[in-house]
Design a protein around this motif. Structure first.
Motif, mmCIF file in Angstrom:
data_model
loop_
_atom_site.group_PDB
_atom_site.id
_atom_site.type_symbol
_atom_site.label_atom_id
_atom_site.label_comp_id
_atom_site.label_asym_id
_atom_site.label_seq_id
_atom_site.Cartn_x
_atom_site.Cartn_y
_atom_site.Cartn_z
ATOM 1 N N GLU A 164 0.850 -1.192 0.000
ATOM 2 C CA GLU A 164 0.000 0.000 0.000
ATOM 3 C C GLU A 164 0.883 1.238 0.000
ATOM 4 O O GLU A 164 1.912 1.289 0.675
ATOM 5 C CB GLU A 164 -0.905 0.003 1.231
ATOM 6 N N GLY A 165 0.490 2.231 -0.771
ATOM 7 C CA GLY A 165 1.254 3.472 -0.854
ATOM 8 C C GLY A 165 2.439 3.393 -1.789
ATOM 9 O O GLY A 165 3.166 4.375 -1.940
ATOM 10 N N GLU A 166 2.663 2.239 -2.396
ATOM 11 C CA GLU A 166 3.802 2.079 -3.309
ATOM 12 C C GLU A 166 3.354 1.527 -4.661
ATOM 13 O O GLU A 166 4.027 0.693 -5.253
ATOM 14 C CB GLU A 166 4.847 1.155 -2.691
ATOM 15 N N VAL A 167 2.216 2.000 -5.121
ATOM 16 C CA VAL A 167 1.740 1.564 -6.432
ATOM 17 C C VAL A 167 2.714 2.098 -7.484
ATOM 18 O O VAL A 167 3.009 3.289 -7.509
ATOM 19 C CB VAL A 167 0.312 2.092 -6.705
ATOM 20 N N PRO A 168 3.233 1.214 -8.312
ATOM 21 C CA PRO A 168 4.200 1.674 -9.317
ATOM 22 C C PRO A 168 3.505 2.529 -10.378
ATOM 23 O O PRO A 168 2.280 2.460 -10.545
ATOM 24 C CB PRO A 168 4.729 0.376 -9.921
ATOM 25 N N PRO A 169 4.283 3.305 -11.096
ATOM 26 C CA PRO A 169 3.674 4.132 -12.146
ATOM 27 C C PRO A 169 3.031 3.260 -13.227
ATOM 28 O O PRO A 169 3.445 2.122 -13.444
ATOM 29 C CB PRO A 169 4.850 4.930 -12.709
ATOM 30 N N ASP A 170 2.022 3.825 -13.872
ATOM 31 C CA ASP A 170 1.382 3.114 -14.967
ATOM 32 C C ASP A 170 2.395 2.802 -16.058
ATOM 33 O O ASP A 170 3.354 3.552 -16.267
ATOM 34 C CB ASP A 170 0.247 3.949 -15.566
#
Length: 184
Positions: free
Chosen positions: A43-49
């Protein structure tokens, strides 16, 4: 699972591998994932699209879990393997786009695992000199070379048990006799 073991997954079953390791980390010594389609992130570390064209592919989806849960995946070595029939740039072919996105997501996943103290490796078979692999590299004509790569990784991680080879089930010796007088 009946005891500690090395979990191997392929394609969509990769998501089951992450879930199994999260549920029973004490029973998973390592994960080997061949062309997994999905990954989890803290959580809080979603990689860039990942740059894409008109298509929405599910490999772009990024489920998140609490960091403490995610860190369970850092307790075991992880090997992710991709073959060479992966698109290198955005395409309008759905299947090509799925695996191009999945390989890029795999790189982000490996970076996240290693950033949190884990031991994850992404292998691209062509970078190792192995070419001509489909989505099922362990079943292709060069499957012995693909297996050799796996064996080398297991040995490097101390998981091949060369010092204790499996000898099959151990049963006490039994005396077998054939009745010669017609009685059973």
């Amino acid at each position: 699972m009946t005891g500690p073991g090395i979990l191997m997954t392929h394609s969509r079953s990769g998501q089951c591998g992450w879930a199994t390791a999260l549920a029973k980390p004490n029973l998973v010594k390592a994960i080997v994932a061949y062309e997994p389609a999905h990954f989890v992130f803290p959580e809080g570390e979603v990689p860039p699209d990942i740059p894409r064209g008109k298509l929405h592919v599910s490999a772009q989806d990024t489920p998140t879990i609490p960091l403490d849960e995610f860190k369970k995946l850092t307790r075991m070595p992880i090997l992710i393997v991709f073959g060479d029939n992966i698109a290198q740039k955005v395409t309008d072919n759905y299947n090509s786009e799925v695996w191009r996105s999945a390989k890029l997501r795999a790189r982000q996943f490996v970076e996240a695992i290693n950033r949190h103290g884990g031991d994850a490796t992404l292998v691209s078979l062509p970078e190792m000199g192995l070419f001509g692999n489909t989505h099922i590299p362990f079943a292709d004509k060069n499957n012995m070379q693909v297996a050799d790569q796996l064996v080398a990784w297991l040995h490097e991680k101390g998981l091949d048990r060369r010092d204790h080879p499996h000898m099959g089930p151990q049963r006490p010796a039994m005396e077998l006799t054939i009745p010669l007088d017609g009685r059973r």
